[in-house]
Design a protein around this motif. Structure first.
Motif, PDB file in Angstrom:
ATOM      1  N   TYR A 148      52.355  38.473  34.515  1.00 37.55           N
ATOM      2  CA  TYR A 148      51.234  39.493  34.611  1.00 37.55           C
ATOM      3  C   TYR A 148      50.063  39.068  34.980  1.00 37.55           C
ATOM      4  CZ  TYR A 148      54.752  42.988  33.084  1.00 37.55           C
ATOM      5  OH  TYR A 148      55.732  43.903  32.806  1.00 37.55           O
ATOM      6  N   ILE A 149      48.924  39.956  35.152  1.00 44.30           N
ATOM      7  CA  ILE A 149      47.616  39.527  35.756  1.00 44.30           C
ATOM      8  C   ILE A 149      46.879  38.705  34.806  1.00 44.30           C
ATOM      9  CG2 ILE A 149      46.161  41.558  34.821  1.00 44.30           C
ATOM     10  CD1 ILE A 149      46.089  40.752  38.476  1.00 44.30           C
ATOM     11  N   GLY A 150      47.253  38.860  33.396  1.00 45.29           N
ATOM     12  CA  GLY A 150      46.601  38.097  32.362  1.00 45.29           C
ATOM     13  C   GLY A 150      46.621  36.443  32.674  1.00 45.29           C
ATOM     14  N   ASN A 151      47.786  36.127  33.181  1.00 45.73           N
ATOM     15  CA  ASN A 151      48.168  34.695  33.340  1.00 45.73           C
ATOM     16  C   ASN A 151      47.815  34.220  35.033  1.00 45.73           C
ATOM     17  OD1 ASN A 151      48.913  31.966  32.764  1.00 45.73           O
ATOM     18  ND2 ASN A 151      51.188  32.445  33.573  1.00 45.73           N
ATOM     19  N   LEU A 152      47.288  35.010  35.633  1.00 49.48           N
ATOM     20  CA  LEU A 152      46.971  34.876  37.086  1.00 49.48           C
ATOM     21  C   LEU A 152      45.496  34.614  37.463  1.00 49.48           C
ATOM     22  CD1 LEU A 152      49.257  37.539  38.715  1.00 49.48           C
ATOM     23  CD2 LEU A 152      49.909  35.090  38.016  1.00 49.48           C
ATOM     24  N   GLN A 153      45.179  33.731  38.321  1.00 50.89           N
ATOM     25  CA  GLN A 153      43.823  33.296  38.857  1.00 50.89           C
ATOM     26  C   GLN A 153      43.962  33.368  40.286  1.00 50.89           C
ATOM     27  OE1 GLN A 153      42.263  29.509  37.582  1.00 50.89           O
ATOM     28  NE2 GLN A 153      44.298  28.701  37.695  1.00 50.89           N
ATOM     29  N   LEU A 154      42.658  33.250  40.934  1.00 52.64           N
ATOM     30  CA  LEU A 154      42.532  32.693  42.341  1.00 52.64           C
ATOM     31  C   LEU A 154      42.213  31.310  42.430  1.00 52.64           C
ATOM     32  CD1 LEU A 154      40.826  35.606  44.562  1.00 52.64           C
ATOM     33  CD2 LEU A 154      43.162  34.910  44.729  1.00 52.64           C
ATOM     34  N   LEU A 155      43.019  30.512  43.315  1.00 50.67           N
ATOM     35  CA  LEU A 155      42.788  29.142  43.327  1.00 50.67           C
ATOM     36  C   LEU A 155      42.619  28.777  44.678  1.00 50.67           C
ATOM     37  CD1 LEU A 155      41.787  27.113  41.166  1.00 50.67           C
ATOM     38  CD2 LEU A 155      44.269  26.289  41.201  1.00 50.67           C
TER      39      LEU A 155
END
Length: 581
Positions: A508-515
């Motif tokens: 889910y979004i809570g474990n995602l980032q933009l890199l």
């Protein structure tokens, strides 16, 4: 209009190949799938009727008055979907197909052409995603599919060599070379099909190949009517009437037919098709079609009624679109460049109609150059992006788009033109089923957006306003997904109860980032706590954590994933509230 002596398929294929049969410009393009083609051939082998055709005889004296196109010979889902314009210099009389293009193109592709469609697991812009396939017929057994009697398949060259005791793949086009029944016998003998130890299969191969020969060379299957009128209006009316049954022409097809017949200075078919191809290549690629372009034409030409109705396709409307074509295409092109600069593409736009109000706005303010990068338009771009992301997340174009397009167009027209009227649009739809207003519950629901889903990048574009998504940013798992297996988590000493939570929530979004792509590749499967310590300096650590919504002063190891996720989601929700509430 008179009924003519039926023709064999071989005769018709020869006429298509020699360009005696052509397509009038009012015809839509080829749209049949491989399944429809194989079903057509199966029907022919079973002596099912395939309905009569309608041809239009155009004398050589009148050929130059109309536009004609060749039949599509080798279909490629990405590169070759459009028919080439026919070269009619010094032409004799020609026969134009008014009804039956899909069936005749399918026969030609099956017998002399090829069909390249995209493999589902490869990217659309991957050259290897579209293997060339030709039509084959299994001579050793019938189809397992209850809808078919014969096993026709589109196969690659390599696949066609996979013959075994139950399969002998015969290239259907080879039947054109087996002109006499003796040629059929020779093929069966040379390939040991007549002497097959399994007599049932030998008989099947014999009956099947001789049946195919009869269908193609002997039986006059192609029944047709011939129209000889010189009046385009009459021919157009006949075309619309005969195409009102079966696979009905969409209104966009009718619009394109009318535009093609009524544009005086441009070739509507070529202009629209080439424009669709061009804009689909912008940025990381889009997936618009002629329906989108034609709808945009109706909106951007300021027609009061923008629905796909025959009454809207009159000559004066078509000529107005022709006169405004250059401005319309620039507005659409600039809008798509802008959307691409926000990081959006075919992968994450749920409705292409969202692009039309932006195109209308750009046309309304005079089509400024370099809108997507100009320093003078930064504030305006921010407002457009806010509207676009809200409209995407709220699915406001998921039904009856005219109910959104017309009011937004009216608001833009009433606006003073200084900047995109974001507040006015939000206020207009407030309290309706098109609302752009978010509630606390709406924002909490955004936390259930998963890796790979279209909404995820939309949310990321809100969380990372500083990221120039024209560059190659990846959506990355902070705690690598490779670590979220039951076996690996057990090795780390995670309790069984917590393992269930880990496996349910890591995507889910809570474990995602933009890199950015290079740091993401370098990060690979490293533990997040080790990677951030080794990669980010102490001097920039606080700034990095703030930019990526990483909780400070907590353990960032995977064993503390539950607290990390809880606190990071609170930070993300706070940011989304500040932007969306």
């Amino acid at each position: 209009m008179a009924f003519q002596t039926p023709l064999t398929i071989n005769e018709v294929i020869g006429n298509i190949h020699s360009k005696k049969y052509l397509l009038p410009s009012i015809q839509r393009e080829f749209v049949w799938s491989t399944n429809q083609i194989t079903k057509l051939f199966d029907s022919l082998m079973r002596d099912y009727p395939i309905n009569a055709f309608l041809f239009w005889k155009v004398s050589k004296e009148n050929v130059s008055e109309f536009r004609f196109y060749e039949f599509l010979r080798d279909y490629h889902q990405r590169k070759k979907r459009h028919n080439e314009k026919a070269n009619l210099n010094g032409s004799e009389d020609i026969i134009a197909v008014l009804d039956g293009q899909q069936r005749l193109t399918s026969l030609y592709i099956g017998l002399k052409g090829s069909y390249a469609y995209k493999l589902s697991y490869k990217r659309w812009d991957n050259e290897q995603a579209y293997p060339v396939r030709k039509l084959y017929l299994n001579l050793l057994g019938s189809s397992d599919d209850p809808e078919y009697e014969y096993e026709f398949e589109f196969l690659t060259d390599a696949e066609s060599k996979n013959n075994d005791e139950n399969h002998h793949w015969f290239p259907v086009g080879k039947i054109l070379d087996l002109k006499e029944q003796g040629d059929v016998n020779e093929y069966l003998i040379e390939n040991d099909l007549s002497s097959n130890s399994d007599k049932t299969k030998a008989k099947f191969a014999n009956r099947t190949l001789f049946k195919l020969h009869t269908v193609i060379h002997t039986t006059p299957i192609i029944s047709y009517y011939l129209e000889q009128s010189k009046e385009l209006d009459k021919v157009l009316n006949i075309f619309i009437r005969v195409n009102s049954g079966g696979t009905t022409l969409s209104y966009s097809d009718l619009l394109l037919s009318f535009a093609t017949a009524q544009w005086e200075e441009k070739d509507a078919r070529e202009e629209i098709n080439s424009f669709v191809d061009e804009i689909n290549e912008i940025g990381r690629g889009f997936n618009v079609n002629k329906d989108f372009v034609l709808k945009a034409c109706l909106v951007l030409s300021d027609f009061n009624d923008i629905s796909f109705k025959v009454d809207n396709f009159n000559k004066s409307n078509m000529l107005k679109i022709q006169d405004n074509w250059d401005d319309i295409t620039k507005a659409i092109r600039d809008a798509m460049k802008l959307i691409s600069s926000f990081g959006f593409s075919r992968e994450n736009i749920t409705s292409n109609n969202l692009i039309i109000p932006i195109a209308y706005y750009l046309k309304h303010i005079g089509l400024p150059d370099n809108f997507e990068i100009s320093n003078a338009t930064i504030s305006d771009r921010v407002k457009i992006k806010k509207w676009f992301t809200r409209a995407l997340l709220k699915r406001v174009f998921s039904f009856m788009p005219d109910g959104v397009l017309k009011p937004i167009r009216d608001i833009i027209n009433k606006n003073n033109g200084k900047e995109f009227p974001l507040d006015e649009i939000i206020n207009h739809f407030k309290g309706t089923n098109r609302t752009l207003v978010f509630t606390d519950e709406d924002i909490k629901n955004l936390m259930y957006s998963k890796y790979g889903h279209g909404d995820t990048l939309v949310i990321m574009s809100i969380l990372y306003p500083w990221a120039d998504l024209r560059n190659n940013f990846h959506v990355d798992h902070m705690h690598p997904k490779s670590g979220f297996t039951k076996k690996k988590l057990q090795k780390r000493g995670i309790s069984e109860e917590s393992i269930e939570f880990y496996l349910e929530n890591y995507n889910y979004i809570g474990n995602l980032q933009l890199l950015e792509s290079i740091p993401n590749i370098e990060k690979s499967n490293m533990d997040f706590d080790k990677w951030i310590t080794d990669t980010i300096s102490k001097e920039t650590m606080d700034d990095y954590k703030s930019k990526h919504y990483i909780p400070k002063n907590i353990d960032l190891s995977i064993t503390n994933f539950e607290q990390f996720l809880d606190e990071r989601e609170k930070m993300i929700i706070q940011k989304l509230k500040s932007e969306l509430l």
